[in-house]
Design a protein around this motif. Structure first.
Motif, PDB file in Angstrom:
ATOM      1  N   LYS A 138      73.037 -38.878 -14.107  1.00 44.26           N
ATOM      2  CA  LYS A 138      73.995 -38.378 -15.101  1.00 44.26           C
ATOM      3  C   LYS A 138      73.997 -39.291 -16.313  1.00 44.26           C
ATOM      4  N   THR A 139      74.371 -38.735 -17.440  1.00 44.43           N
ATOM      5  CA  THR A 139      74.532 -39.473 -18.683  1.00 44.43           C
ATOM      6  C   THR A 139      75.963 -39.298 -19.160  1.00 44.43           C
ATOM      7  N   TYR A 140      76.637 -40.401 -19.445  1.00 45.43           N
ATOM      8  CA  TYR A 140      78.051 -40.370 -19.814  1.00 45.43           C
ATOM      9  C   TYR A 140      78.210 -40.816 -21.260  1.00 45.43           C
ATOM     10  N   TYR A 141      78.842 -39.951 -22.068  1.00 48.71           N
ATOM     11  CA  TYR A 141      79.179 -40.282 -23.454  1.00 48.71           C
ATOM     12  C   TYR A 141      80.693 -40.417 -23.557  1.00 48.71           C
ATOM     13  N   GLY A 142      81.160 -41.454 -24.206  1.00 40.99           N
ATOM     14  CA  GLY A 142      82.594 -41.649 -24.351  1.00 40.99           C
ATOM     15  C   GLY A 142      82.917 -42.677 -25.406  1.00 40.99           C
ATOM     16  N   PRO A 143      82.476 -43.926 -25.244  1.00 38.43           N
ATOM     17  CA  PRO A 143      82.793 -44.950 -26.238  1.00 38.43           C
ATOM     18  C   PRO A 143      82.141 -44.645 -27.587  1.00 38.43           C
ATOM     19  N   TYR A 144      82.780 -45.141 -28.636  1.00 38.94           N
ATOM     20  CA  TYR A 144      82.256 -44.947 -29.986  1.00 38.94           C
ATOM     21  C   TYR A 144      81.457 -46.156 -30.470  1.00 38.94           C
ATOM     22  N   ASP A 145      81.490 -47.258 -29.709  1.00 33.76           N
ATOM     23  CA  ASP A 145      80.765 -48.466 -30.085  1.00 33.76           C
ATOM     24  C   ASP A 145      80.006 -48.969 -28.856  1.00 33.76           C
ATOM     25  N   LYS A 157      83.033 -44.481  -5.769  1.00 32.49           N
ATOM     26  CA  LYS A 157      83.331 -43.134  -6.269  1.00 32.49           C
ATOM     27  C   LYS A 157      83.470 -43.116  -7.787  1.00 32.49           C
ATOM     28  N   CYS A 158      83.928 -44.189  -8.382  1.00 33.42           N
ATOM     29  CA  CYS A 158      84.145 -44.240  -9.830  1.00 33.42           C
ATOM     30  C   CYS A 158      83.667 -45.584 -10.368  1.00 33.42           C
ATOM     31  N   PHE A 159      83.458 -45.627 -11.674  1.00 36.82           N
ATOM     32  CA  PHE A 159      83.117 -46.880 -12.341  1.00 36.82           C
ATOM     33  C   PHE A 159      83.775 -46.908 -13.705  1.00 36.82           C
ATOM     34  N   ALA A 160      84.022 -48.105 -14.204  1.00 35.61           N
ATOM     35  CA  ALA A 160      84.669 -48.307 -15.498  1.00 35.61           C
ATOM     36  C   ALA A 160      83.698 -49.003 -16.441  1.00 35.61           C
ATOM     37  N   VAL A 161      83.785 -48.643 -17.714  1.00 33.20           N
ATOM     38  CA  VAL A 161      82.916 -49.202 -18.750  1.00 33.20           C
ATOM     39  C   VAL A 161      83.781 -49.685 -19.904  1.00 33.20           C
ATOM     40  N   GLY A 162      83.643 -50.981 -20.271  1.00 27.45           N
ATOM     41  CA  GLY A 162      84.345 -51.526 -21.425  1.00 27.45           C
ATOM     42  C   GLY A 162      83.484 -51.448 -22.669  1.00 27.45           C
ATOM     43  N   SER A 163      84.118 -51.393 -23.825  1.00 28.81           N
ATOM     44  CA  SER A 163      83.387 -51.167 -25.067  1.00 28.81           C
ATOM     45  C   SER A 163      83.915 -52.069 -26.166  1.00 28.81           C
ATOM     46  N   LYS A 164      83.127 -52.174 -27.235  1.00 31.01           N
ATOM     47  CA  LYS A 164      83.534 -52.925 -28.415  1.00 31.01           C
ATOM     48  C   LYS A 164      84.546 -52.172 -29.266  1.00 31.01           C
ATOM     49  N   ASP A 165      84.759 -50.881 -28.983  1.00 31.82           N
ATOM     50  CA  ASP A 165      85.754 -50.122 -29.732  1.00 31.82           C
ATOM     51  C   ASP A 165      87.163 -50.308 -29.157  1.00 31.82           C
ATOM     52  N   MET A 166      87.350 -51.366 -28.344  1.00 27.90           N
ATOM     53  CA  MET A 166      88.637 -51.776 -27.774  1.00 27.90           C
ATOM     54  C   MET A 166      89.167 -50.805 -26.731  1.00 27.90           C
ATOM     55  N   SER A 167      88.303 -49.958 -26.206  1.00 30.77           N
ATOM     56  CA  SER A 167      88.716 -48.999 -25.178  1.00 30.77           C
ATOM     57  C   SER A 167      87.944 -49.225 -23.899  1.00 30.77           C
TER      58      SER A 167
END
Length: 928
Positions: A138-145, A157-167
């Motif tokens: 699968k490919t996941y799009y969400g963060p803007y940075d 079952k789930c995973f979390a991704v941190g981003s430079k867009d503070m989300s």
């Protein structure tokens, strides 16, 4: 097979960049070092650099949960799947973009790779051999940075991704009906780390400005519900496994080879009983910042103990207990930025990596003590030297530090920091317990390896910069050449006094070398001469050798009968120092294949014309010479034939400058190369200032240039080392992988060898084993020979096999536990064949040195063991004596008791005899 040297280990570089990882058992630290990966064993206190390398520097390493597989990714996104068990590359893959992080799921079935603002979910490589080891799911799009960090839930079952867009984004690894993706805000700076609570969807997020957000979920992991399509697909797969036939055309859309794309809003559940997963910010905490620019740089969370470790740019780290945010302790381990932090499986040890100083630390937070602490030279290495027994290597760097490395463990055990400027040369004395170093700070220092102190400091009458150094074979004379006054200074090691100042050169003294057999000094200078100085006859110049160009390096053959000189025109000339005649020369400029720098306007072919060898070293037998310089290649030449025997590429890392022969045309613009285009900003120009070689001394970008600064053969001849831009590289002969038979014929087989053993023909069995030349078989034959037969077998061995057996014993002694057995072999060989070996001392010298190295290693380990247990040994001896006295006293008492019992028995017998005699007399009287 004589030059079959292979990469063995990398010293002097501990941590550069990337993420650290602990092994499954928590006893090993896996660290990226440039374009290589090193494994540091914390239990046995040793290090090993894996025998593979990437094209550019490694940025992230992903380790499988079982610890048998690792995925390393370099700066361009090129990945390699590595087996940590067999130390082999299993598969190559390219992500086509720089990868920020990579993480396996806890069950080991999937892995997430983040690049730019995309998260890619792959099926983890299986144990079966496949054409494509990484299959995109699968490919996941969400963060803007750009993404920064990844974490999985305990049940995968789930995973979390941190981003430079503070989300922070929470994604489902499957198509959950009540959770496809979820976005969390609440931070004012980029997210450094995101961590799930154990067996929960509760989440902790940490940002660069030192803020911690605690997120609470209203749903347990067991409350996640699959979508109908996925549920139907699973039912069909289970029915197919049970043998039921599937109808055509009912294949799920996700089952194709094309990966699923997760994008857009979550679908509202059609079943009213299913509720979407919701997150609530339960609390928010702030770390105590000591300064305005003290950013939080890295974080790690241990789910079992609920401990959060955070590292800061000032070198401080905090330990907090979550979710209460209780501070356990706060300590400072460095004054540099902490780049990476990781905790082992038990939560006892914390690994820290500081890229600015090249430090790797493992801290035990409960006892507040270091488990492991290593630091490499954070600038270029300038020189190296082997100890006479080959157990230690000393290096000097541009950072002014002198480090001593153990060749068995690969770790540094002592660092001397007395110099205040760059080290230009280091060497051992003949005893092996004294290190001498020369520096640009105007001092020559001597260090004692017994007490680990600087016991002598040699200085000149007026301040000069020392560029070369040499110590004579007796260890009494120390000489150093100056690069500004063109003089050579001679000191006494015993008194520390300046004995003489030798003048005569008209240029900087670039290299010094003492003869190994007599007190004669050779000095090479930029004035195109080599001068031979007699240390006994009034310090006079004995000979002057004219050179065609500036002299850069000089080296004596081990027997002192030949001299090799490297000059600026790329040639190596050979001289007989006694009568100052030249015997030959090697034109090595064509062997110095040089790459083109990004900022150069000339081609690599034209640039190579100005390159030359700057380091020379003879082999232990004097038959070949090792040469290296301003290139990524090290050459081995045959001295007699004056031809190139083999060429080694010490690095293929394109992150260094001058590696590629041709420039990349994608970096060429209408204004020229991008490296030469000034865009108005200081940081945008990659052209270094003149004379800057060891770091960024201005606001301009610095890219290190690959070069070899020093070379040395080990005294045993089994390995050689080179100080390069990458670090201290060690190449050795891997005997276990090489089949090199000697005088082989049809009758020499393992079966015939074992037949001779059964017949107890020990000598013929040893000869046949050496003719086959298999290490395991030879060891089996030797260990089968009875101990009492060793002198007889040694006396009947042919001369040609005596040297082979002696060399084999030297190799076996280093690792074998049968110490007395192999020492008996060595002693009998040397006693019975000593005179014959003495006549061939030049050829047998590496073998004797290898044997000495093994004996010295065992002596040191046993002596340390005895020193540590000396009181235990004394107690055991006293206790045995006490028990012996007690036993002797008991035996004496037993003897006395036995004597008393015997006396009592004698008395009883006498009484009985008297009674019997009286009764017989009475009977006789009655009869009469």
């Amino acid at each position: 097979m004589k030059f079959a040297y292979r990469f063995s280990n990398l010293y002097g570089a501990v941590y550069r960049q990337g993420n650290l990882s602990f092994s499954k058992d928590g006893n090993n630290v896996i660290s990226p070092i440039g374009n290589r990966v090193s494994v540091f064993d914390l239990k046995n206190n040793s290090s090993e650099t894996l025998p593979f390398s990437t094209v550019k520097n490694i940025t992230c390493v992903g380790l499988s949960p079982d610890g048998g597989l690792a995925i390393v990714v370099d700066e361009d996104g090129a990945a390699q799947i590595i087996s940590l068990i067999t130390r082999a590359v299993l598969h190559h893959f390219h992500f086509h973009k720089p990868v920020s992080s990579i993480r396996f799921s806890p069950d080991g079935r999937k892995l997430v790779v983040t690049k730019e603002n995309v998260a890619l979910l792959y099926h983890a490589p299986g144990k079966h051999r496949e054409y494509n080891a990484l299959v995109l799911d699968k490919t996941y799009y969400g963060p803007y940075d750009e993404t920064t960090c990844i974490d999985w839930t305990t049940d995968s079952k789930c995973f979390a991704v941190g981003s430079k867009d503070m989300s922070t984004w929470v994604f489902g690894a499957e198509r959950w009906a009540n959770l496809i993706y979820y976005s969390l805000g609440g931070h004012k700076d980029l997210v450094v780390g995101c961590f799930f609570e154990k067996e929960s969807l509760d989440l902790y997020t940490v940002s660069q400005d030192g803020a911690l957000c605690v997120w609470e979920s209203d749903t347990e992991p067991s409350g996640l519900v699959l979508t109908k399509k996925v549920a139907e697909k699973e039912e069909k797969e289970s029915s197919l496994e049970e043998g039921e036939e599937a109808e055509e055309g009912e294949e799920a859309e996700e089952g194709g080879s094309r990966a699923l794309v997760i994008r857009g809003k979550a679908e509202s559940p059609k079943d009213s009983e299913i509720k979407n997963v919701r997150y609530l910010q339960k609390s928010k905490h702030f770390f105590n910042k000591e300064g305005e620019f003290n950013n939080l740089t890295c974080a790690s969370f241990h789910k079992d103990t609920h401990i959060l470790v955070t590292g800061f740019a000032s070198g401080v780290f905090h330990l907090h207990e979550l979710p209460e945010f209780n501070l356990i302790h706060s300590l400072s381990i460095s004054d540099q930025r902490i780049s990476s932090v990781v905790m082992n499986c038990s939560g006892d040890w914390i690994g820290f990596g500081c890229s600015g100083m090249g430090q790797l630390l493992v801290w035990e937070w409960q006892s507040e003590s270091y488990v492991f602490k290593q630091q490499g030279h954070f600038n270029n290495m300038a020189s190296l030297a082997y100890s006479p027994d080959g157990q230690y290597i000393v290096t000097g760097g541009d950072d002014g530090k002198v480090k001593v490395w153990n060749t068995n463990s690969g770790l540094c055990f002592v660092t001397f920091t007395e110099h205040t400027s760059s080290i230009t040369h280091v060497t051992f004395t003949s005893s092996g317990f004294v290190i001498v170093s020369a520096s640009l700070d105007g001092t020559v220092r001597a260090y004692d390896l017994h007490r680990y102190r600087n016991f002598r400091t040699f200085t000149s009458p007026r301040p000069v910069q020392f560029s070369s150094l040499a110590v004579d074979f007796s260890g009494e004379l120390v000489s150093a050449g100056a690069q500004d006054s063109f003089e050579i200074f001679i000191w006494s090691m015993q008194t520390g006094r300046l004995l003489e100042v030798l003048a005569g050169h008209a240029g900087p003294v670039s290299s010094l070398c003492f003869s190994p057999v007599q007190s004669i000094l050779a000095s090479a200078s930029w004035d195109k001469t080599v001068r031979i100085w007699d240390m006994i006859d009034s310090w006079q110049t004995k000979e002057t050798l004219p050179l065609p160009a500036d002299g850069l390096a000089v080296s004596y053959r081990p027997d002192g009968q030949e001299l090799a000189v490297a000059t600026l025109d790329g040639e190596i000339s050979f001289w007989v120092p006694q009568d100052a005649t030249q015997t030959g020369s090697i034109a090595g400029r064509h062997d110095l294949v040089m790459g083109r720098k990004e900022s150069e306007k000339i081609t690599a072919k034209q640039s190579a014309k100005g390159k030359s060898f700057t380091a020379l070293c003879y082999s232990a037998d004097g038959a070949s010479i090792l040469a290296g310089g301003q290139s990524r290649f090290v050459c081995i030449y045959n001295v007699k034939e004056q031809i190139l025997m083999k060429k080694f590429e010490v690095s293929c890392n394109l992150s260094f400058d001058a590696m590629e022969e041709f420039l990349d045309r994608r970096k060429m613009t209408e204004f020229g190369s991008l490296a030469l285009v000034d865009e108005g900003a200081g940081d945008g120009v990659q052209l270094s200032l003149p004379g800057v070689r060891k770091g960024d001394m201005s606001s301009r970008h610095f890219k290190p240039e690959i070069r070899v600064t020093s070379l040395r053969f080990s005294p045993t001849g089994r390995s050689w080392a080179a100080t390069t831009t990458e670090g201290l590289l060690v190449y050795s002969l891997d005997g276990s992988m090489i089949f090199d038979p000697y005088d082989l014929d049809m009758d020499v087989t393992p079966a015939s060898v074992r037949r001779q053993l059964r017949l107890k023909e020990w000598t013929s069995a040893i000869v046949l084993a050496f003719r086959l030349n298999e290490h395991a078989l030879t060891q089996e034959v030797l260990e089968t020979v009875p101990h009492k037969e060793i002198p007889v077998v040694c006396g009947s061995l042919p001369d040609v096999y005596v040297e082979k057996l002696l060399f084999f014993l030297a190799c076996c002694l280093e690792k074998s536990a049968h110490l007395q057995f192999y020492l008996s072999w060595a002693q009998n060989l040397l006693l019975l064949h000593g005179q014959k070996l003495k006549n061939r001392s030049g050829a047998i010298l590496p073998t004797i040195q290898s044997l000495q190295k093994s004996l010295q290693r065992h002596f040191e380990s046993l002596s340390k063991l005895c020193e540590w247990n000396i009181y235990t040994i004394r107690y055991a001896v006293a206790l045995s004596k006490q028990r012996g006295l007690k036993r002797s006293a008991e035996q004496l008492e037993e003897v006395e008791l036995e004597e008393e019992e015997e006396e009592e028995e004698v008395v009883e017998d006498e009484d009985l005899f008297e009674g019997m005699s009286q009764a017989s007399m009475e009977n006789t009287v009655m009869v009469m």
